[in-house]
Design an enzyme around this catalytic site. Structure first.
Site, short mmCIF file in Angstrom:
data_model
loop_
_atom_site.label_atom_id
_atom_site.label_comp_id
_atom_site.label_asym_id
_atom_site.label_seq_id
_atom_site.Cartn_x
_atom_site.Cartn_y
_atom_site.Cartn_z
N GLU A 286 -67.30 -72.77 -78.54
CA GLU A 286 -67.43 -71.30 -79.16
C GLU A 286 -67.37 -70.30 -77.82
O GLU A 286 -67.86 -70.42 -76.99
CB GLU A 286 -68.91 -71.19 -79.70
CG GLU A 286 -69.10 -69.79 -80.51
CD GLU A 286 -70.44 -69.66 -80.95
OE1 GLU A 286 -70.97 -70.68 -81.45
OE2 GLU A 286 -71.09 -68.59 -80.90
N GLU B 100 -71.11 -60.08 -78.64
CA GLU B 100 -72.24 -60.09 -79.49
C GLU B 100 -72.98 -58.82 -79.18
O GLU B 100 -73.53 -58.50 -78.20
CB GLU B 100 -73.14 -61.28 -79.40
CG GLU B 100 -72.25 -62.60 -80.04
CD GLU B 100 -73.24 -63.83 -79.81
OE1 GLU B 100 -73.60 -64.48 -81.05
OE2 GLU B 100 -73.27 -64.20 -78.83
#
Length: 352
Positions: free
Chosen positions: A240, A245
């Site tokens: 990932e 974020e």
């Protein structure tokens, strides 16, 4: 009769193996070490004016050695190829002009000989995929699908992901993911998560996303990627890459992270940077991804470099995901007065 057939088969196998080894052994049965290893590399489109090629990154290798039965070539960018034929074409993907040291070995059973050459290759930057979000309505179905449901698949999130226009719409040149406080199918919030799985994936290159992030304690805006083999390798073995974020409980702090076996969940490889006005102004979030590194940027300012290697899952095709979650393991406590917030994306562009 059965014993006779099996014995005959064994004799046949022995003779076959003996015959197959004649061309790589001397008269005494010794394996002959390869010799006269020759390696050449021709860059596609190389001219006197453009000695490093036409920008395609393609290089044609020709390898030969006396008594060799196979070859191995280390391409200087972290990738390795095994060959039985000495003719090999490879396309480098890292943009710019780069010099690679190529290691080549010629094998005959346990015997081998090695050599090195260097090649300088120019790779032009080309746009390979994009969405400018210029057509009003639902996101382009040829590019995007949806993850639908509650809980965030292990993250204990509080939203239900839908494909309703109330939660995801392209409008006025922007993708808008709207997170709402409302009761829906047992959840107290709704939002959206769109992804290019089974529609577009890529290996290596540059990703640029211009976005304005959601606001409010509990919001969790994310621009990220998962390995395309997730259905067979599962997470985190698929890898990932979190391009960006941001959680409203730590306003303006942007995270760039990578998850892999042994480095996932609460212990990823990660770094952060403060981005003023992340939820009121657009910024460009990007990565440069190659076999040797993954570099994270905000507004073209580098803030994190991760050392990639062949032992990690970041050397395969990945697909893109855009979403906004609420709460959960990373989003944290939700402001009880939260009612709505919009995560806006101006464009997403992928270059070779």
């Amino acid at each position: 009769m059965k014993i006779f057939i099996d014995f005959t088969a064994l004799v046949g196998i022995f003779l076959l193996l003996s015959c197959s080894s004649i061309d790589r052994s001397n008269g005494d049965g010794e394996v002959i070490k390869p010799s006269n290893l020759s390696v050449s590399a021709t860059v596609a489109g190389a001219t006197a004016q453009n000695p490093n090629g036409d920008g395609s990154g393609t290089v044609n290798f020709n390898i030969s050695a006396t008594n060799a039965t196979s070859y191995k070539i280390l391409l200087g960018n972290g990738e390795t190829e095994g060959l039985t034929n000495g003719s090999f074409t490879y396309t480098y993907a890292t943009a710019g002009t780069n010099t690679y040291v190529i290691y080549v070995s010629a094998y005959n059973s346990g015997q081998f000989v090695s050599s090195t050459i260097s090649v300088t290759v120019f790779v032009g930057t080309a746009l390979v995929w994009s969405d400018e979000f210029n057509v009003n309505g639902a996101p382009d179905s040829s590019k995007w699908g949806y993850d639908l449901g509650a809980g965030g698949w292990g993250n204990n999130e509080s939203q239900y992901y839908t494909n309703r226009p109330e939660n995801v719409i392209v409008q006025d040149g922007l993708l808008k993911i709207k997170t709402l406080k409302e009761s829906f199918s047992g959840s107290n919030y709704t939002s959206a998560r769109i992804l290019t799985k089974d529609k577009f994936s890529f290996k290596y290159g540059r990703v640029e996303i211009r976005a304005k992030l959601a606001l409010g304690a509990g919001t969790w805006s994310a621009l990220w990627m998962l390995g395309s083999n997730i259905n067979t390798a599962s997470w985190p073995a698929c890898g990932e890459v979190d391009i960006m974020e941001h959680v409203g409980n730590s306003q303006n702090r942007v995270h760039g992270s990578l998850h892999s076996p042994g480095r996932s969940g609460n212990t990823p490889d990660t770094s952060t940077v403060m981005v003023p006005n992340a939820s009121t102004e657009f910024h460009v979030y990007s990565i440069d991804w190659s076999a040797t590194s993954i570099k994270f940027y905000v507004d073209n300012q580098l803030f994190y470099t991760f050392a990639n290697s062949a032992s990690l899952p970041f050397n395969q095709n990945f697909f893109l995901i855009i979403n906004c979650a609420m709460g959960g393991n990373f989003g944290g406590a939700i402001d009880p007065n939260f009612s709505a917030s919009t995560f806006e994306v101006d464009y997403i562009r992928v270059y070779n």
